[in-house]
Design an enzyme around this catalytic site. Structure first.
Site, PDB file in Angstrom:
ATOM      1  N   HIS A 173       0.845  -1.197   0.000  1.00 39.17           N
ATOM      2  CA  HIS A 173       0.000   0.000   0.000  1.00 39.17           C
ATOM      3  C   HIS A 173       0.878   1.244   0.000  1.00 39.17           C
ATOM      4  O   HIS A 173       2.102   1.151   0.088  1.00 39.17           O
ATOM      5  CB  HIS A 173      -0.984   0.000   1.180  1.00 39.17           C
ATOM      6  CG  HIS A 173      -0.362   0.197   2.528  1.00 39.17           C
ATOM      7  ND1 HIS A 173      -1.047   0.711   3.596  1.00 39.17           N
ATOM      8  CD2 HIS A 173       0.882  -0.027   2.985  1.00 39.17           C
ATOM      9  CE1 HIS A 173      -0.261   0.770   4.654  1.00 39.17           C
ATOM     10  NE2 HIS A 173       0.920   0.323   4.314  1.00 39.17           N
ATOM     11  N   CYS A 207       6.024   6.094   4.660  1.00 32.85           N
ATOM     12  CA  CYS A 207       4.861   5.304   4.210  1.00 32.85           C
ATOM     13  C   CYS A 207       4.095   5.961   3.066  1.00 32.85           C
ATOM     14  O   CYS A 207       3.130   5.396   2.560  1.00 32.85           O
ATOM     15  CB  CYS A 207       3.931   5.002   5.380  1.00 32.85           C
ATOM     16  SG  CYS A 207       4.691   3.882   6.568  1.00 32.85           S
ATOM     17  N   HIS A 227       4.924   0.342  -0.344  1.00 33.59           N
ATOM     18  CA  HIS A 227       5.658  -0.636   0.460  1.00 33.59           C
ATOM     19  C   HIS A 227       4.685  -1.728   0.874  1.00 33.59           C
ATOM     20  O   HIS A 227       3.487  -1.637   0.604  1.00 33.59           O
ATOM     21  CB  HIS A 227       6.283   0.039   1.693  1.00 33.59           C
ATOM     22  CG  HIS A 227       5.273   0.602   2.640  1.00 33.59           C
ATOM     23  ND1 HIS A 227       4.539   1.748   2.365  1.00 33.59           N
ATOM     24  CD2 HIS A 227       4.833   0.164   3.838  1.00 33.59           C
ATOM     25  CE1 HIS A 227       3.724   1.999   3.361  1.00 33.59           C
ATOM     26  NE2 HIS A 227       3.865   1.034   4.272  1.00 33.59           N
ATOM     27  N   HIS A 268       3.531  -5.127   3.757  1.00 34.74           N
ATOM     28  CA  HIS A 268       3.565  -5.700   5.101  1.00 34.74           C
ATOM     29  C   HIS A 268       3.179  -7.169   5.046  1.00 34.74           C
ATOM     30  O   HIS A 268       2.406  -7.577   4.184  1.00 34.74           O
ATOM     31  CB  HIS A 268       2.572  -4.985   6.030  1.00 34.74           C
ATOM     32  CG  HIS A 268       2.867  -3.548   6.242  1.00 34.74           C
ATOM     33  ND1 HIS A 268       3.887  -3.109   7.048  1.00 34.74           N
ATOM     34  CD2 HIS A 268       2.274  -2.438   5.743  1.00 34.74           C
ATOM     35  CE1 HIS A 268       3.896  -1.776   7.045  1.00 34.74           C
ATOM     36  NE2 HIS A 268       2.934  -1.348   6.254  1.00 34.74           N
ATOM     37  N   HIS A 282      -1.261 -10.460  -1.562  1.00 30.53           N
ATOM     38  CA  HIS A 282      -0.429 -10.097  -2.707  1.00 30.53           C
ATOM     39  C   HIS A 282      -1.097  -9.059  -3.616  1.00 30.53           C
ATOM     40  O   HIS A 282      -0.890  -9.059  -4.824  1.00 30.53           O
ATOM     41  CB  HIS A 282       0.017 -11.338  -3.487  1.00 30.53           C
ATOM     42  CG  HIS A 282       1.096 -12.080  -2.767  1.00 30.53           C
ATOM     43  ND1 HIS A 282       0.824 -12.938  -1.733  1.00 30.53           N
ATOM     44  CD2 HIS A 282       2.435 -12.058  -2.907  1.00 30.53           C
ATOM     45  CE1 HIS A 282       1.957 -13.419  -1.269  1.00 30.53           C
ATOM     46  NE2 HIS A 282       2.958 -12.902  -1.955  1.00 30.53           N
ATOM     47  N   GLU A 307       0.576  -5.009  11.374  1.00 30.90           N
ATOM     48  CA  GLU A 307       1.332  -4.795  10.142  1.00 30.90           C
ATOM     49  C   GLU A 307       2.818  -5.051  10.363  1.00 30.90           C
ATOM     50  O   GLU A 307       3.545  -5.274   9.411  1.00 30.90           O
ATOM     51  CB  GLU A 307       1.066  -3.421   9.546  1.00 30.90           C
ATOM     52  CG  GLU A 307       1.500  -2.241  10.360  1.00 30.90           C
ATOM     53  CD  GLU A 307       1.236  -0.928   9.640  1.00 30.90           C
ATOM     54  OE1 GLU A 307       0.201  -0.785   8.986  1.00 30.90           O
ATOM     55  OE2 GLU A 307       2.101  -0.047   9.740  1.00 30.90           O
TER      56      GLU A 307
END
Length: 149
Positions: free
Chosen positions: A16, A25, A29, A31, A75, A136
Site C-alpha cells: 500500500h 509510508c 511498500h 507488510h 499479494h 502490520e
C-alpha cells in the site's frame, strides 16, 4: 450455556501507499499482515448436531475471512481511489498486477473498520464479531472492538 469467544488467525502479504503522509509510508511498500478475528456465541447444545459443542466451526469462520479478506488482499496493492496514486494503480492494473482501490486511506486503522463490516455481514445471526486485530509489523497493530462501535 456460557458465551464463549473463539479466535482464528490469518496471514497475508499486502502492499500500500499512504497519500499525503509526511513519512516513508507515502512510498509504496508492503507488510506481512497478521489478522486475528474473534467471535462470540454460545456453543451448540444439540448433541445431534454435527457441530455440537462449537460456537462456530473454525472452518466456517476461515471460509468467511478468506473469501472476504485474505483471498482478496493477499499479494495485492491497495490505494485510496481518491488520490493521485490512481495513475500508478492504473499502470499496475495494465501490467496485470492485483490492485484494490478503496474509498479510504489504507491504514491498518481503516482496514480493520472495513474488515469488520465485511465479516459481520457474513456471520450467522447467533454469532457476534467481538474483535479484530490487524498487525502490520511485530510491534504495530490496530484493533477493532464491537463494544466500542
Amino acid at each position: 450455556m456460557s458465551t464463549i469467544r473463539i479466535t482464528k488467525q490469518f496471514n497475508f502479504e499486502t502492499g500500500h501507499a499512504l497519500y499525503g503522509y509526511d513519512g516513508k509510508c507515502k512510498n509504496v511498500h508492503g507488510h506481512s499482515y497478521k489478522l486475528s478475528v474473534t467471535v462470540s456465541g454460545k456453543p451448540i447444545a444439540d448433541s445431534n448436531n454435527v457441530k455440537f459443542g462449537m460456537v462456530i466451526d473454525f472452518g466456517d469462520l476461515k471460509k468467511i475471512v478468506k473469501e472476504e479478506i485474505v483471498d482478496l488482499f493477499d499479494h495485492a496493492t491497495v490505494f485510496n481511489q481518491n488520490t493521485p496514486h490512481i495513475e500508478l494503480a492504473k499502470e499496475l492494473i495494465d501490467r496485470d498486477h492485483h490492485v484494490i482501490l478503496v474509498d479510504y486511506q489504507p491504514t491498518s486503522e481503516m482496514m480493520v473498520i472495513d474488515f469488520a463490516q465485511k465479516i459481520k455481514s457474513r456471520l450467522p445471526s447467533n454469532i457476534k464479531l467481538h474483535s479484530i486485530k490487524l498487525s502490520e509489523t511485530d510491534t504495530s497493530f490496530a484493533e477493532w472492538f464491537a463494544s466500542e462501535n
